[in-house]
Design a protein around this motif. Sequence first.
Motif, PDB file in Angstrom:
ATOM      1  N   ASN A 198      32.676  -7.102 -11.280  1.00 44.27           N
ATOM      2  CA  ASN A 198      32.976  -8.347 -10.575  1.00 44.27           C
ATOM      3  C   ASN A 198      33.456  -8.048  -9.160  1.00 44.27           C
ATOM      4  O   ASN A 198      33.759  -6.912  -8.802  1.00 44.27           O
ATOM      5  N   LYS A 221      37.949  -5.496 -16.560  1.00 46.89           N
ATOM      6  CA  LYS A 221      38.451  -6.486 -17.516  1.00 46.89           C
ATOM      7  C   LYS A 221      39.783  -7.071 -17.059  1.00 46.89           C
ATOM      8  O   LYS A 221      40.064  -8.253 -17.272  1.00 46.89           O
ATOM      9  N   LYS A 224      39.207  -9.250 -13.384  1.00 45.38           N
ATOM     10  CA  LYS A 224      38.184 -10.294 -13.264  1.00 45.38           C
ATOM     11  C   LYS A 224      38.775 -11.696 -13.149  1.00 45.38           C
ATOM     12  O   LYS A 224      38.124 -12.597 -12.598  1.00 45.38           O
ATOM     13  N   THR A 225      40.003 -11.892 -13.637  1.00 51.33           N
ATOM     14  CA  THR A 225      40.630 -13.216 -13.556  1.00 51.33           C
ATOM     15  C   THR A 225      41.597 -13.324 -12.370  1.00 51.33           C
ATOM     16  O   THR A 225      42.198 -14.371 -12.158  1.00 51.33           O
ATOM     17  N   TRP A 226      41.737 -12.260 -11.609  1.00 49.75           N
ATOM     18  CA  TRP A 226      42.661 -12.281 -10.483  1.00 49.75           C
ATOM     19  C   TRP A 226      42.119 -13.172  -9.368  1.00 49.75           C
ATOM     20  O   TRP A 226      40.910 -13.282  -9.166  1.00 49.75           O
ATOM     21  N   ASP A 227      43.034 -13.743  -8.619  1.00 45.57           N
ATOM     22  CA  ASP A 227      42.646 -14.543  -7.458  1.00 45.57           C
ATOM     23  C   ASP A 227      42.287 -13.615  -6.295  1.00 45.57           C
ATOM     24  O   ASP A 227      43.069 -12.715  -5.938  1.00 45.57           O
TER      25      ASP A 227
END
Length: 278
Positions: A198, A221, A224-227
């Motif tokens: 990502n 993993k 991937k959700t970090w801003d």
Amino acid sequence: MKFNFWGYDTKTMIALGLDANDLAFIQWFRDFKDSGKMESIETVNGTAYYVSYTKVIEDIPFLFKSSTGVEDEIELKKIEATNKKKVVNMLKGNLSKAFTRHEKKEQCKTKIYLTLNANVFTALVNNGQGFDITEIKEEKKVVKLETRMANKKAPSTAGTVKDASPTNDETNSSQNKSINDTSIPQETEDVNDLDNLNINTIALLDSGIITEKCNLIEIDKVVKTWDGLVLHDAITKTLISAKKPNFNYVKKVYDSLLEDGLENAKDNALKSLLTPNM
């Protein structure tokens, strides 16, 4: 129907599923190879040539999103990641029928080398004669190179842009090699899947905080959700303050930026971009 484009047989193109982007890449590959400036190694499939995603984007800019006039660093990273992803998808797509892909771990990254399939290429420039599309297998062949790199430049050959005629190197390197040779080793699971990272992981790679020696799958993993805006701020602060920047350090910085909430962290990150450290 026009029988050929740029010297390549239309019917063979259709049979292989190649489009104008693919043909542009094939011609770029041939021109660069014939310049004698392309890094190469010797493999069981013949001479294989190093393909740099950055070089492809620089040399064939009309295939990719332009960053002209873009000053925002985050947006530039996004454009870069998007363009590299396009190269990855092109090479994994129908172009894989025209090339054998070789992967070699070297220092901090995996380098991609390609061998142009002589049977397919000859069909492209020879009106499809002697070519049987049913011989093409859908599974992608990836050769993991364990031998030491030859570290040499490609010899210049006599290929031209005008007629797309195959050079001796292109016709002879794999003339006796089947395009679905089952002796080609398959991709192993112990190699980082660099093609599917990502944008946050790519940003960390580009910053030099992590390298391809790291376990990128696990890092991917996590981030991937970090801003992206907050991560950019965390990367900047890490590079300024850490003597030896690493992933654990940037993660601590990122987490500390989020202590007052995501929205505050994003506001602070934006302020940092607008008022950079002098």
